[in-house]
Design an enzyme around this catalytic site. Structure first.
Site, PDB file in Angstrom:
ATOM      1  N   ILE A 163       0.826  -1.211   0.000  1.00 37.59           N
ATOM      2  CA  ILE A 163       0.000   0.000   0.000  1.00 37.59           C
ATOM      3  C   ILE A 163       0.866   1.270   0.000  1.00 37.59           C
ATOM      4  CG2 ILE A 163      -1.745   1.300   1.311  1.00 37.59           C
ATOM      5  CD1 ILE A 163      -2.795  -1.467   2.295  1.00 37.59           C
ATOM      6  N   ASP A 265      -8.943   4.645  10.654  1.00 38.49           N
ATOM      7  CA  ASP A 265      -9.872   3.673  10.027  1.00 38.49           C
ATOM      8  C   ASP A 265      -9.904   2.363  10.814  1.00 38.49           C
ATOM      9  OD1 ASP A 265     -11.556   2.778   7.796  1.00 38.49           O
ATOM     10  OD2 ASP A 265      -9.848   1.542   7.174  1.00 38.49           O
ATOM     11  N   GLU A 270     -12.763  -3.205  17.713  1.00 38.16           N
ATOM     12  CA  GLU A 270     -13.765  -2.775  16.742  1.00 38.16           C
ATOM     13  C   GLU A 270     -15.061  -3.531  16.994  1.00 38.16           C
ATOM     14  OE1 GLU A 270     -11.971  -3.362  12.872  1.00 38.16           O
ATOM     15  OE2 GLU A 270     -10.449  -1.828  13.252  1.00 38.16           O
ATOM     16  N   HIS A 293     -13.243   0.856   9.493  1.00 33.04           N
ATOM     17  CA  HIS A 293     -12.389  -0.159   8.865  1.00 33.04           C
ATOM     18  C   HIS A 293     -12.850  -0.471   7.429  1.00 33.04           C
ATOM     19  CE1 HIS A 293      -9.512  -3.705   9.880  1.00 33.04           C
ATOM     20  NE2 HIS A 293      -9.412  -3.348   8.613  1.00 33.04           N
ATOM     21  N   GLY A 296     -10.170  -0.760   2.716  1.00 32.59           N
ATOM     22  CA  GLY A 296     -10.065  -1.661   1.565  1.00 32.59           C
ATOM     23  C   GLY A 296     -11.416  -2.101   1.033  1.00 32.59           C
TER      24      GLY A 296
HETATM   25  P1  NAI Z   1       2.725  -5.245   3.346  1.00 28.42           P
HETATM   26  O1  NAI Z   1       3.022  -6.433   4.178  1.00 28.42           O
HETATM   27  O2  NAI Z   1       2.769  -5.343   1.858  1.00 28.42           O
HETATM   28  O3  NAI Z   1       3.681  -4.039   3.756  1.00 28.42           O
HETATM   29  C1  NAI Z   1       3.988  -3.726   5.069  1.00 28.42           C
HETATM   30  C2  NAI Z   1       5.374  -3.099   5.087  1.00 28.42           C
HETATM   31  O4  NAI Z   1       5.641  -2.677   6.420  1.00 28.42           O
HETATM   32  C3  NAI Z   1       6.482  -4.075   4.699  1.00 28.42           C
HETATM   33  O5  NAI Z   1       7.283  -3.528   3.683  1.00 28.42           O
HETATM   34  C4  NAI Z   1       7.266  -4.260   6.002  1.00 28.42           C
HETATM   35  O6  NAI Z   1       8.648  -4.467   5.796  1.00 28.42           O
HETATM   36  C5  NAI Z   1       7.004  -2.947   6.703  1.00 28.42           C
HETATM   37  N1  NAI Z   1       7.207  -3.007   8.142  1.00 28.42           N
HETATM   38  C6  NAI Z   1       6.977  -4.021   8.987  1.00 28.42           C
HETATM   39  N2  NAI Z   1       7.283  -3.676  10.244  1.00 28.42           N
HETATM   40  C7  NAI Z   1       7.731  -2.393  10.191  1.00 28.42           C
HETATM   41  C8  NAI Z   1       8.193  -1.481  11.158  1.00 28.42           C
HETATM   42  N3  NAI Z   1       8.264  -1.819  12.436  1.00 28.42           N
HETATM   43  N4  NAI Z   1       8.582  -0.256  10.741  1.00 28.42           N
HETATM   44  C9  NAI Z   1       8.518   0.085   9.429  1.00 28.42           C
HETATM   45  N5  NAI Z   1       8.089  -0.744   8.460  1.00 28.42           N
HETATM   46  C10 NAI Z   1       7.681  -1.960   8.836  1.00 28.42           C
HETATM   47  O7  NAI Z   1       1.283  -4.762   3.822  1.00 28.42           O
HETATM   48  P2  NAI Z   1       0.226  -3.910   2.985  1.00 28.42           P
HETATM   49  O8  NAI Z   1      -0.553  -4.821   2.091  1.00 28.42           O
HETATM   50  O9  NAI Z   1       0.889  -2.727   2.409  1.00 28.42           O
HETATM   51  O10 NAI Z   1      -0.754  -3.474   4.171  1.00 28.42           O
HETATM   52  C11 NAI Z   1      -0.312  -2.566   5.178  1.00 28.42           C
HETATM   53  C12 NAI Z   1      -1.288  -2.595   6.330  1.00 28.42           C
HETATM   54  O11 NAI Z   1      -2.584  -2.187   5.893  1.00 28.42           O
HETATM   55  C13 NAI Z   1      -1.468  -3.985   6.961  1.00 28.42           C
HETATM   56  O12 NAI Z   1      -1.507  -3.839   8.363  1.00 28.42           O
HETATM   57  C14 NAI Z   1      -2.849  -4.404   6.498  1.00 28.42           C
HETATM   58  O13 NAI Z   1      -3.457  -5.270   7.425  1.00 28.42           O
HETATM   59  C15 NAI Z   1      -3.566  -3.068   6.444  1.00 28.42           C
HETATM   60  N6  NAI Z   1      -4.740  -3.044   5.573  1.00 28.42           N
HETATM   61  C16 NAI Z   1      -5.821  -2.313   5.995  1.00 28.42           C
HETATM   62  C17 NAI Z   1      -6.964  -2.263   5.230  1.00 28.42           C
HETATM   63  C18 NAI Z   1      -8.124  -1.441   5.690  1.00 28.42           C
HETATM   64  O14 NAI Z   1      -9.258  -1.759   5.314  1.00 28.42           O
HETATM   65  N7  NAI Z   1      -7.910  -0.399   6.425  1.00 28.42           N
HETATM   66  C19 NAI Z   1      -7.092  -3.013   3.974  1.00 28.42           C
HETATM   67  C20 NAI Z   1      -5.846  -3.659   3.555  1.00 28.42           C
HETATM   68  C21 NAI Z   1      -4.733  -3.685   4.365  1.00 28.42           C
END
Ligand code: NAI
Length: 410
Positions: A163, A265, A270, A293, A296
């Site tokens: 993201i 969000d 929740e 929430h 997505g």
């Molecule tokens: P992703 O796994 O592709 O990327 C997460 C990134 O965070 C990775 O590059 C990782 O190395 C980095 N990371 C991990 N720990 C870290 C730290 N302590 N400091 C800095 N960077 C760190 O995940 P994606 O798909 O980008 O999703 C990100 C978040 O968004 C997830 O928590 C996911 O659950 C959430 N999400 C929320 C949605 C919503 O409806 N609000 C919908 C989809 C995802």
């Protein structure tokens, strides 16, 4: 999709989809020659225990719990598709031990989250959410005070995985400077610049947006100390996971106007259903956008989840490819003409592979391609063998003590 006859006729594959999975998945299965049973609601464990013995492919969303009992009761379950992002509703290790990969859709709603993030950046920068609330109360507050363009401002992205870079690309299109911090070394998209610490990002950004997963390291990673390092008048957005921000610290920083606004969000707790009240210390604070929430949750994302997960399941059925499985060794081999494919899932115990190689050598089968990948408890081996001896190879592998499941594809 390949329409040639297979060792396992498509009409015999029993596919059960629960929880009203998007039509795009059903259409995808249909195009590939499979028919599905499509039910709208989730099933209880008892109901699943009754149905599962005859199911080859099970599709669920987040409400159906696949417990170890359900997995153990499944006799023919080849794969599970989670038509959502999370997979914690499935007993993943039990499924792996059963030789059942679990697929999900990690990328399908990436853009939806990024779009909402950017929309909120603009809305908060213009105090539009607050002004809208006032208008609903009949208050006309026409003033430029506290309203800014986002052009030329700096957005700091914490977590640059799927993201994060999308947010960066959209932000650049609005003329923003993009910084990011990730614990992994990741390639920047566009003109985004990595920074070497969270602290540097917090100090330099006008907007801080969080896109990290929920891990022990990210729990409360933004608390009073971190918010204190953010610029006065800056804005915090969290559309990642509810545990990442300490909401009491955020409430404090908004109340004393250290922060000019926030968009949240996701919450530590929740409501389970839409009937439950949403309780939070952030309710009623001006220039705070609260959303349930839904980062997505778009129809495009639902459609794309349907396609992404059904593609993975069809790929696994037809070629054995386990790419994208969250609990399984990843194997993918191009399909070879004029050979039969043996898919062997075995317990990863000492000597398992040498036994496999021994029995194959005994059959004298000609192996044209072979790929093995292992996981802590299981090994997954794909072999393309000459058509004459493929059944014999399977029979031998079936008898090995470490064998979990061997499937033949042609
Ligand atoms: P992703 O796994 O592709 O990327 C997460 C990134 O965070 C990775 O590059 C990782 O190395 C980095 N990371 C991990 N720990 C870290 C730290 N302590 N400091 C800095 N960077 C760190 O995940 P994606 O798909 O980008 O999703 C990100 C978040 O968004 C997830 O928590 C996911 O659950 C959430 N999400 C929320 C949605 C919503 O409806 N609000 C919908 C989809 C995802």
């Amino acid at each position: 999709m390949n329409s040639s006859p297979t060792s396992f006729p498509r009409e015999k594959v029993s596919i059960l989809l629960l929880e009203g999975i998007h039509q795009s998945a059903i259409e995808n299965f249909d195009r590939a020659g499979y028919s599905v049973i499509n039910r709208s609601g989730a099933l209880s464990e008892e109901d699943l225990l009754e149905l599962i013995p005859n199911v080859h492919i099970l599709g669920i969303r987040s409400k159906t719990q696949i417990t170890p009992r359900v997995v153990e009761a499944s006799q023919h379950l080849l794969a599970i598709g989670c038509f959502c992002i999370g997979t914690n509703q499935v007993a993943l290790e039990a499924a792996a031990r059963n030789g059942t990969p679990v697929f999900n859709a990690p990328f399908s709603n990436t853009r939806s989250v990024a779009e909402l993030t950017i929309a909120e950046v603009v809305m908060l920068s213009r105090r539009a959410a607050h002004k809208s609330q006032l208008m609903h109360q009949g208050i006309w507050d026409k003033s430029a005070t506290g309203s800014y363009e986002v052009r030329g401002k700096t957005i700091g992205i914490v977590g640059y995985g799927n993201i994060g870079p999308q947010v960066g690309i959209l932000a650049e299109a609005l003329g923003m400077h993009v910084l990011y911090f990730d614990i992994k070394k990741v390639l920047p998209l566009g003109n985004a610049q990595p920074v070497s610490s969270l602290e540097e990002l917090l100090k330099r950004s006008d907007f801080v947006t969080l896109h990290v997963p929920e891990t022990p390291q990210t729990k409360s990673m933004i608390g009073a100390a971190e918010i204190g390092k953010m610029k006065k008048g800056s804005i915090l957005l969290n559309l990642s996971r509810g545990t990442v921000v300490d909401l009491s610290a955020l409430q404090h920083a908004l109340s004393n106007e250290h922060l000019a606004g926030a968009a949240i969000d996701v919450f530590p707790e929740e409501p389970m259903t839409n009937a439950e009240e949403f309780v939070s210390e952030l309710r009623g604070i001006p220039n705070v956008i609260l959303t349930p929430h839904v980062g997505g949750s778009t129809l495009e994302a639902q459609r794309s989840i349907g396609v992404e997960v059904s593609d993975s399941l069809i790929g696994f059925l037809e070629t054995g490819a386990s790419v994208g499985a969250v609990n399984f060794p990843v194997v993918e081999l191009p399909v070879l003409e004029d050979s039969h494919r043996v898919l062997n899932i075995h317990r990863n115990i000492p000597g398992a592979l040498s036994e496999i190689n021994r029995v194959i050598a005994e059959t004298g089968a000609n192996i044209s391609a072979q790929y093995l990948s292992t996981h802590s408890e299981i090994g997954y081996l794909i072999m393309d063998v000459g058509p004459k001896l493929s059944r014999e190879v399977k029979q031998h592998l079936d008898k090995l003590p470490a064998n979990i499941r061997t499937r033949l594809l042609f």
